[in-house]
Scaffold this motif. Sequence first.
Motif, PDB file in Angstrom:
ATOM      1  N   UNK A  65       0.845  -1.123  -0.106  1.00 45.16           N
ATOM      2  CA  UNK A  65       0.073   0.007   0.030  1.00 45.16           C
ATOM      3  C   UNK A  65       0.855   1.158  -0.081  1.00 45.16           C
ATOM      4  N   UNK A  66       1.999   1.204   0.993  1.00 45.85           N
ATOM      5  CA  UNK A  66       2.889   2.216   0.794  1.00 45.85           C
ATOM      6  C   UNK A  66       3.579   2.587  -0.557  1.00 45.85           C
ATOM      7  N   UNK A  67       3.978   1.447  -1.054  1.00 50.17           N
ATOM      8  CA  UNK A  67       4.867   1.465  -2.403  1.00 50.17           C
ATOM      9  C   UNK A  67       3.972   1.753  -3.685  1.00 50.17           C
ATOM     10  N   UNK A  68       2.727   0.950  -3.675  1.00 51.10           N
ATOM     11  CA  UNK A  68       2.101   0.599  -4.956  1.00 51.10           C
ATOM     12  C   UNK A  68       0.937   1.060  -4.827  1.00 51.10           C
ATOM     13  N   UNK A  69       0.434   1.754  -3.665  1.00 51.91           N
ATOM     14  CA  UNK A  69      -0.990   2.043  -3.452  1.00 51.91           C
ATOM     15  C   UNK A  69      -2.160   0.818  -3.734  1.00 51.91           C
ATOM     16  N   UNK A  70      -1.783  -0.162  -3.451  1.00 51.09           N
ATOM     17  CA  UNK A  70      -2.493  -1.433  -3.420  1.00 51.09           C
ATOM     18  C   UNK A  70      -3.137  -1.832  -1.969  1.00 51.09           C
ATOM     19  N   UNK A  71      -4.533  -1.685  -2.003  1.00 51.38           N
ATOM     20  CA  UNK A  71      -5.102  -1.949  -0.601  1.00 51.38           C
ATOM     21  C   UNK A  71      -6.067  -2.893  -0.628  1.00 51.38           C
ATOM     22  N   UNK A  72      -5.862  -3.997   0.338  1.00 50.45           N
ATOM     23  CA  UNK A  72      -6.716  -5.097   0.591  1.00 50.45           C
ATOM     24  C   UNK A  72      -6.959  -5.263   2.040  1.00 50.45           C
ATOM     25  N   UNK A  73      -7.688  -6.540   2.023  1.00 51.13           N
ATOM     26  CA  UNK A  73      -7.812  -6.828   3.749  1.00 51.13           C
ATOM     27  C   UNK A  73      -6.536  -7.178   4.257  1.00 51.13           C
ATOM     28  N   UNK A  74      -5.529  -7.820   3.528  1.00 51.02           N
ATOM     29  CA  UNK A  74      -4.437  -8.253   4.064  1.00 51.02           C
ATOM     30  C   UNK A  74      -3.464  -6.791   4.547  1.00 51.02           C
ATOM     31  N   UNK A  75      -3.818  -5.800   3.998  1.00 46.03           N
ATOM     32  CA  UNK A  75      -3.258  -4.554   4.730  1.00 46.03           C
ATOM     33  C   UNK A  75      -3.474  -4.431   6.181  1.00 46.03           C
ATOM     34  N   UNK A 134       5.064 -13.099  12.601  1.00 45.98           N
ATOM     35  CA  UNK A 134       5.868 -13.172  11.220  1.00 45.98           C
ATOM     36  C   UNK A 134       5.135 -13.355  10.231  1.00 45.98           C
ATOM     37  N   UNK A 135       4.117 -14.157  10.448  1.00 42.98           N
ATOM     38  CA  UNK A 135       3.126 -14.374   8.987  1.00 42.98           C
ATOM     39  C   UNK A 135       2.539 -13.113   8.846  1.00 42.98           C
ATOM     40  N   UNK A 136       2.016 -12.403   9.787  1.00 42.93           N
ATOM     41  CA  UNK A 136       1.226 -11.280   9.450  1.00 42.93           C
ATOM     42  C   UNK A 136       2.116 -10.044   8.900  1.00 42.93           C
ATOM     43  N   UNK A 137       3.084  -9.985   8.988  1.00 42.75           N
ATOM     44  CA  UNK A 137       4.164  -8.959   8.361  1.00 42.75           C
ATOM     45  C   UNK A 137       4.980  -9.312   7.319  1.00 42.75           C
ATOM     46  N   UNK A 138       4.449 -10.473   6.837  1.00 43.01           N
ATOM     47  CA  UNK A 138       5.250 -10.762   5.280  1.00 43.01           C
ATOM     48  C   UNK A 138       5.056  -9.864   4.314  1.00 43.01           C
ATOM     49  N   UNK A 187       4.953  -9.890   1.448  1.00 45.75           N
ATOM     50  CA  UNK A 187       4.172 -10.151   0.321  1.00 45.75           C
ATOM     51  C   UNK A 187       2.640 -10.436   0.660  1.00 45.75           C
ATOM     52  N   UNK A 188       1.546  -9.935   0.212  1.00 48.75           N
ATOM     53  CA  UNK A 188       0.293 -10.050   0.682  1.00 48.75           C
ATOM     54  C   UNK A 188      -0.158 -11.318   0.668  1.00 48.75           C
ATOM     55  N   UNK A 189       0.082 -12.050  -0.095  1.00 50.25           N
ATOM     56  CA  UNK A 189      -0.534 -13.461  -0.547  1.00 50.25           C
ATOM     57  C   UNK A 189       0.055 -14.512   0.635  1.00 50.25           C
ATOM     58  N   UNK A 190       1.228 -14.191   1.283  1.00 49.86           N
ATOM     59  CA  UNK A 190       1.674 -15.067   2.294  1.00 49.86           C
ATOM     60  C   UNK A 190       0.970 -14.825   3.582  1.00 49.86           C
ATOM     61  N   UNK A 191       0.450 -13.694   3.750  1.00 44.43           N
ATOM     62  CA  UNK A 191      -0.201 -13.378   5.017  1.00 44.43           C
ATOM     63  C   UNK A 191      -1.486 -14.284   5.213  1.00 44.43           C
ATOM     64  N   UNK A 192      -1.783 -14.526   6.345  1.00 39.87           N
ATOM     65  CA  UNK A 192      -3.099 -15.382   6.655  1.00 39.87           C
ATOM     66  C   UNK A 192      -4.126 -14.494   6.711  1.00 39.87           C
TER      67      UNK A 192
END
Length: 449
Positions: free
Chosen positions: A320-330, A399-403, A405-410
Amino acid sequence: MENTVMYYLLLLVNGAIWFFQLSIGFVDARLLVEAPLSSLSVPPFNESMAAFSPGIAEGTSKHHMFSNRKMVIAFSTALGAIIVLFSLLIWFFCRKNLRKSHSSVFEDGLKGLALSQFVGKYNSFNKSSQKRSVAVMEFKMLEVATNNFRESEILGQGGFGRVYRAQFDDKSYGAVKRLDGGTQDAKKEFETEVALLSKIQHPNIIILLGYCIHEETKMLVYELMESGSLDSQLHGTSHGAALTWHIRLKIALDTAKGLEYLHEHCNPPVIHRDLKSSNILLDSNLNAKLSDFGLAIQDGLQNRNNIKLSGTLGYVAPEYLLDGKLTDKSDVYAFGVVLLELLLGRKPLDKQADAQSQSIVTWALPQLTDRSKLPNIVDPVIKDTMDLKHLYQVAAVAVLCVQPEPSYRPLITDVLHSLIPLVPMELGGTLRLSHNHPSAHQNLHQNVF
């Protein structure tokens, strides 16, 4: 408004009648022009005459059929005109009301209208969400309740204004957030928060009691959370002394429950977008509730690109900071940062540290995955008070939450189910404490005051 509608309807009916009469007149004129000259002076005839003069009767019959056909055409044209004009009138009023709702929907508050009259203009949530009664409060009442907004009543300060303790006539208490100034950002956040919190009802989300609009000042009135924010408890003068290991896990569990409700049970889903320890409030029993929904966004589970960057550094997800992409994983990333705060007792950003250690994420990640180092970086207040197995499990979730890559976060639902077995039953989890448990002797419901 109703008188205006009636006026336009009368104009519409009169116009339709006039148009109908004009159409008939036009048909009559056409008949006079198109009819043969002989038909203008033909005297009445009876059936016997028709028998002797079949050509005259046939011509007259055709003339009447032609006239009836014209009448049907005229009537159909007039009826079509009525329908078109009526549709245009409905479109005009709907467009007018829609513009009014988008331009000044919250001006209704100045007129003392009930909140339900404009909350419905926003996207509705699922049927299980019940709208609560949110009061439109008078400025004078809030002025008295806060002792004229005296500095001694200040509970904290946010980006757009201060929060005051308020005591009302019925001896109840509340927290009044006063937003001074009329910037577009402040107005939008005010509108968003009122609209969302009027429809959201969950034990781990702050309750909005009312709101007030007074000239350029806008105020939000919440339930009072006696223990303040998680930020003030962790990083204030007490340095987390009241927060035991299990209380910290309970706060994390409460926060996860609130986020899961936003992500999974609201329709459309909601991204908080500003989750941080200062927006997690604690009541007298240290139950946690999410607050400050001014930056929240609906339809969040759909990938959104190029959304205006908002939030707090240290909690903002890298994509979100670098590319402006926002999802629930943010939100999941921000939750991971809060979990690290609870675990380590450090702030998300430490500007006094060297460049490599300023961010709690970059500093902690290498040590969180090393079981020999992890116990040494835990907050000293809770060090040696927990089962190491549980410590490793919480660290793994963080650790998983702050990965990166968003897809790696639960999903937050997975996080929630990972924490439940680590929280004692008395605090809302499923953990059964034994007498020899490291934290069994601690008061699980320890109050701050």
